[in-house]
Design a protein around this motif. Structure first.
Motif, mmCIF file in Angstrom:
data_model
loop_
_atom_site.group_PDB
_atom_site.id
_atom_site.type_symbol
_atom_site.label_atom_id
_atom_site.label_comp_id
_atom_site.label_asym_id
_atom_site.label_seq_id
_atom_site.Cartn_x
_atom_site.Cartn_y
_atom_site.Cartn_z
ATOM 1 N N SER A 34 -53.476 35.270 14.041
ATOM 2 C CA SER A 34 -53.906 36.533 13.433
ATOM 3 C C SER A 34 -53.173 36.800 12.122
ATOM 4 O O SER A 34 -53.731 37.401 11.209
ATOM 5 N N SER A 35 -51.945 36.338 12.006
ATOM 6 C CA SER A 35 -51.200 36.534 10.756
ATOM 7 C C SER A 35 -51.854 35.776 9.600
ATOM 8 O O SER A 35 -51.829 36.243 8.456
ATOM 9 N N HIS A 36 -52.447 34.638 9.909
ATOM 10 C CA HIS A 36 -53.150 33.885 8.873
ATOM 11 C C HIS A 36 -54.425 34.614 8.443
ATOM 12 O O HIS A 36 -54.731 34.683 7.256
ATOM 13 N N VAL A 37 -55.134 35.151 9.399
ATOM 14 C CA VAL A 37 -56.360 35.902 9.084
ATOM 15 C C VAL A 37 -56.001 37.129 8.254
ATOM 16 O O VAL A 37 -56.674 37.440 7.263
ATOM 17 N N THR A 38 -54.931 37.810 8.615
ATOM 18 C CA THR A 38 -54.485 38.977 7.862
ATOM 19 C C THR A 38 -54.120 38.595 6.430
ATOM 20 O O THR A 38 -54.501 39.287 5.477
ATOM 21 N N ALA A 39 -53.395 37.498 6.271
ATOM 22 C CA ALA A 39 -53.000 37.049 4.929
ATOM 23 C C ALA A 39 -54.230 36.701 4.088
ATOM 24 O O ALA A 39 -54.297 37.043 2.904
ATOM 25 N N ILE A 61 -58.859 31.011 -3.503
ATOM 26 C CA ILE A 61 -57.615 31.719 -3.837
ATOM 27 C C ILE A 61 -56.887 32.135 -2.562
ATOM 28 O O ILE A 61 -55.662 31.989 -2.456
ATOM 29 N N ALA A 62 -57.622 32.648 -1.587
ATOM 30 C CA ALA A 62 -57.002 33.065 -0.327
ATOM 31 C C ALA A 62 -56.329 31.886 0.376
ATOM 32 O O ALA A 62 -55.200 32.007 0.864
ATOM 33 N N LEU A 63 -57.009 30.756 0.424
ATOM 34 C CA LEU A 63 -56.430 29.577 1.081
ATOM 35 C C LEU A 63 -55.219 29.052 0.317
ATOM 36 O O LEU A 63 -54.228 28.632 0.935
ATOM 37 N N LEU A 64 -55.278 29.090 -1.001
ATOM 38 C CA LEU A 64 -54.127 28.652 -1.800
ATOM 39 C C LEU A 64 -52.934 29.575 -1.573
ATOM 40 O O LEU A 64 -51.800 29.108 -1.415
ATOM 41 N N GLU A 65 -53.183 30.879 -1.557
ATOM 42 C CA GLU A 65 -52.085 31.820 -1.307
ATOM 43 C C GLU A 65 -51.494 31.616 0.084
ATOM 44 O O GLU A 65 -50.282 31.710 0.260
ATOM 45 N N LEU A 66 -52.340 31.337 1.060
ATOM 46 C CA LEU A 66 -51.847 31.081 2.412
ATOM 47 C C LEU A 66 -50.965 29.840 2.438
ATOM 48 O O LEU A 66 -49.914 29.818 3.066
ATOM 49 N N GLN A 67 -51.371 28.826 1.704
ATOM 50 C CA GLN A 67 -50.597 27.589 1.629
ATOM 51 C C GLN A 67 -49.238 27.822 0.969
ATOM 52 O O GLN A 67 -48.234 27.220 1.380
#
Length: 72
Positions: A34-39, A61-67
């Motif tokens: 859930s923390s990944h979905v929130t991010a 962009i979201a996936l890059l920021e998560l990485q």
């Protein structure tokens, strides 16, 4: 979750953001935390607030920021 109470989006933009979030989550390995979905959601909200409207760019962009996010 960050405070996005001042953000306002049209129904069309909400659809774009939803599509971007669903596509981004679909690329994550199971189990999805859930923390990944929130991010991802926060990133998409922030990026859409800045004016981005392309679903692929919102997702990327979201996936890059998560990485790039620091690990706990």
């Amino acid at each position: 979750m960050k405070n996005f109470s001042n953000a306002a989006f049209s129904p069309e933009v909400i659809e774009l953001m939803t599509s971007a979030l669903e596509a981004a989550v679909a690329t994550l390995p199971e189990p999805v935390h859930s923390s990944h979905v929130t991010a991802l959601a926060e990133s998409i909200l922030r990026t859409a607030s800045a004016g981005e409207r392309d679903v692929a760019n919102l997702q990327r962009i979201a996936l890059l920021e998560l990485q790039l996010a620091p690990r706990a």
